[in-house]
Write an enzyme that holds these catalytic residues in place. Structure first.
Site, PDB file in Angstrom:
ATOM      1  N   ARG A  71      15.464  -8.014   2.153  1.00 39.64           N
ATOM      2  CA  ARG A  71      16.611  -7.241   2.370  1.00 39.64           C
ATOM      3  C   ARG A  71      17.543  -7.640   3.301  1.00 39.64           C
ATOM      4  NH1 ARG A  71      13.272  -2.993   1.367  1.00 39.64           N
ATOM      5  NH2 ARG A  71      13.076  -2.255   3.607  1.00 39.64           N
ATOM      6  N   SER A  74       1.191  -3.866  -4.565  1.00 38.19           N
ATOM      7  CA  SER A  74       2.040  -2.447  -4.035  1.00 38.19           C
ATOM      8  C   SER A  74       1.555  -1.323  -4.684  1.00 38.19           C
ATOM      9  CB  SER A  74       3.631  -2.523  -4.304  1.00 38.19           C
ATOM     10  OG  SER A  74       4.147  -3.486  -3.665  1.00 38.19           O
ATOM     11  N   CYS A  77      -5.508   4.314  -1.392  1.00 38.39           N
ATOM     12  CA  CYS A  77      -6.019   5.657  -0.934  1.00 38.39           C
ATOM     13  C   CYS A  77      -5.850   6.821  -2.206  1.00 38.39           C
ATOM     14  CB  CYS A  77      -4.849   6.239   0.017  1.00 38.39           C
ATOM     15  SG  CYS A  77      -4.387   5.054   1.190  1.00 38.39           S
TER      16      CYS A  77
END
Lengths: 457, 457
Positions: free
Chosen positions: A24, A43, A47
């Site tokens: 970015r 990605s 958890c």
């Protein structure tokens, strides 16, 4: 200006946050971003695996924050099923193997990000690699476990280890209809809590029908005639098992880093500076489950594998690689979890940790409720607080309770970061209204008691 | 040592906390504790009145933390239905009137605690004292309202004022089957929030069937032939009403203090030092809804009527009167509330307040969720953050959302107390697990956006 090359090793939270952030900040003419991931997922939220296993959430798609295609559309050249097998730091290049074709190629870098994550602890026990024994670290692991659970006709599961992962996996397996035994070497489950608080977790686990076997070491995994797991052997006898889940926690995956001579801490995690640059290196960065982080309470580095830290590391690395400036100051050791409707939280030091550091401290344990006592669904919670003698500095908080308990630990996390005393905490202006808190928030009740002990102790 | 005499004026949170605390610290030979309460209830949760009215909680008994009898058993001589009518500070005595017999007597003191609370704002409008118009400040008020609601055959209610009390009472009246109109002078409900955040509350109120009339002033209360309330008149027309509830907030009840020449702030609240001693006095203390408190963010004193502050003040006063040492350092302006399932929270400064102080600031508003996006019941929330330009110091946070939204403001409350910057906040080690938070907690998402604005702004 010549195009610079960023190479990222590991395509989960830290690596892809770093890649995305740098992307970015710099356009494609300025920066090429290549990322290598040896698994089939990138990605993703590891958890979420216990909740996927338990059928609480869908998977694996829902656990993926951004697909490889989405990364590529945004200008990150993410190579899946590609394992980096060697770091050539003097040559500023890495060797990567395409796991499908077996072909190896070298890739040059100007900046290198190591985000190789962690691997589940597999105790050196006979039979631990037998079919039917599962780790749960990656989405690939989660998928293998779920496939295994579906194939298994037996309904007996043993979870080795009663830490966060073990406890969450026990609940997941109960939800899937297994009779679950958890075996733990320590005297109580949740060694991330003091034993008196861990005992409260044990009660809740037993309440949901889990057999909790503590104070005994696993001595081996027993296999049957078909070579599959049949039981878990302990010092105190065998526990029959159709499925075994390893919940012994994780260790930093730093094989590559070690081979390249990079600095590792006691846990084997990479050591970095505050900008997340590997110590002594100019252009090698590391973050996520493969690093040790500074514990602001103890002043020492520790290995804490948590997605939220990994994301922050990635953000910091990406900012720095992208020409900005950011640091990760450290952690205070916050962790929250749940088992059924029991919420579990801790931050800062346990008694054992504080003692090991030579600190003298008082403890205060109080019972309170999540809402005003007269308000419907006011649920009980136990808050334990540690404070340093004389100075009164907050050292740690543990909370076990029902709805509304866990996230209260955030107040203590901020107080630890600001190095507040428990006396200062008694005056904190926390939100009060009957549906949300008693007039004295449970954390304040604990602070009052701890403060009184500091004053008299 | 001669017995000392503590006289407490006002038997609710601040007064009775002070009395109880002093009582615990000194035995009866050392200290006599007398408290006067003009109403029929003591030590109660006024904050619970809307929930009692709405039938969510029982009342009034459940809202009483400790009965007069219990106080007396613990050695506090609590005189109910007894109003203190004059303070003779030079003479160290107060005059009290037994409201049952009308008899007046003088009582000497060594220490005096003023905990006279607040009174609801009653606008100087024609008809405001008509039968059918209710304030909701004390349990006696709550009882009168409930009796009135039961007697009323009509089903139209108008609430004047859309602050916390107005909004909570609107929900309560909806629960009791009333058609509810809320009339508010400001452009949006919840003037304790910025208008953009207040607009979110308006949506939720309309969603539960409440008519929200804003931007118009009430001009009078219209009575019918029977002398009872019939309508509320505004600049923009009349709203028929069988019941009217005043939700215009409260003002410090300091009539006695003013007559005695004690120092009052702009709001009319008593001014104290940090030990909660009335400024310039040696043995006169004050706390609760009748005082102004130091706002740590603005550095000015403000009147904030909240039970949680009152309890803290009482604790501090009682400790000091009892021979110990305690201070109340101030507040940061935290408040939480709910209307139906909408949770509302704020702490620190609003835009208008920051501007009035001459501060230059950036704002950041983000949408996030209470849990990981893939986890069941992840509910949306909006977090707005104000940070000072250049320094990046956190100035305030407002949150509107569903379950799990309100108490997140506590993180900001501690950060304000510690004078953190939003950049520091981005690294806070807040509890993360999928059932409790996205991997970036909503407060951290807001801090990141605010921090980016500070850096570029």
């Amino acid at each position: 200006m010549a195009q610079r090359r960023l190479v990222v090793v590991g395509g989960d939270a830290a690596g892809m946050s770093a890649a995305s952030r740098a992307r970015r900040l710099k356009d494609r003419e300025q920066l090429e971003v290549v990322a290598f991931e040896r698994g089939r997922f990138a990605s993703y939220s590891a958890c979420g695996i216990p909740y996927w296993t338990g059928g609480v959430v869908d998977g694996p798609g829902a656990l993926v924050a951004r697909t490889p295609e989405e990364h590529r559309e945004r200008g990150v050249d993410l190579r899946m099923l590609t394992e980096v097998t060697e770091l050539d730091l003097p040559g500023q290049r890495v060797r990567a193997r395409d796991l499908t074709s077996g072909r190896e190629t070298w890739h040059g870098f100007d900046d290198l990000v190591l985000a190789t994550g962690a691997r589940p602890v597999r105790p050196p026990l006979e039979g631990v690699d037998a079919p039917g024994v599962y780790g749960v670290q990656t989405l690939d692991d989660g998928k293998a476990l779920l496939d295994g659970l579906e194939r298994t006709t037996g309904r007996r599961a043993v979870v080795i280890g009663a830490g966060y992962i073990g406890v969450e996996m026990a609940e997941a397996l109960v939800r899937r209809g297994f009779a679950v035994t958890v075996v733990e070497r320590a005297a109580q489950p949740m060694a991330t809590l003091d034993p008196d608080m861990g005992a409260l977790v044990r009660e809740a686990m037993c309440g949901m029908g889990v057999e909790v076997v503590t104070g005994t070491a696993v001595t081996g995994v027993v296999t049957g005639g078909d070579g599959r797991v049949a039981a878990v052997a302990t010092e105190d006898g065998e526990h029959p098992a159709d499925v075994v889940v390893l919940g012994l926690g994780v260790r930093p995956e730093t094989t590559l880093a070690r081979a390249a001579g990079l600095p590792l801490g006691e846990s084997g995690g990479l050591l970095t500076d505050l900008a997340m640059r590997v110590r002594g290196q100019g252009n090698v960065w590391a973050g996520g489950d493969c690093v040790e982080v500074l514990d602001l309470v103890s002043g020492r580095t520790r290995h804490i594998a948590l997605g939220t830290h990994a994301n922050k590391h990635g953000q910091v690395i990406g900012t720095n690689v992208g020409g900005g400036y950011a640091t990760f100051p450290g952690v205070v050791g916050t962790a929250v979890s749940k088992v059924c409707d029991l919420e579990i939280a801790r931050t800062g030091l346990l008694e054992e940790q504080a003692t090991a550091m030579g600190l003298r401290f008082v403890t205060a344990t109080v019972e309170s409720t999540s809402r005003a006592g007269y308000y419907p669904q006011a649920s009980p919670m136990t808050v334990k607080m540690l404070a340093e003698r004389r100075t009164g500095r907050l050292l740690g908080v543990q909370i076990v309770g029902r709805e509304g308990a866990a996230k209260r630990v955030d107040v203590a996390a901020v107080a630890l970061t600001a190095r507040m005393t428990v006396d200062q905490m008694t005056a904190l202006d926390l939100g009060y209204a009957p549906p949300f808190s008693p007039v004295w928030d449970p954390v304040l009740v604990a602070a009052r008691k701890a403060s009184a002990s500091v004053a008299t102790g």
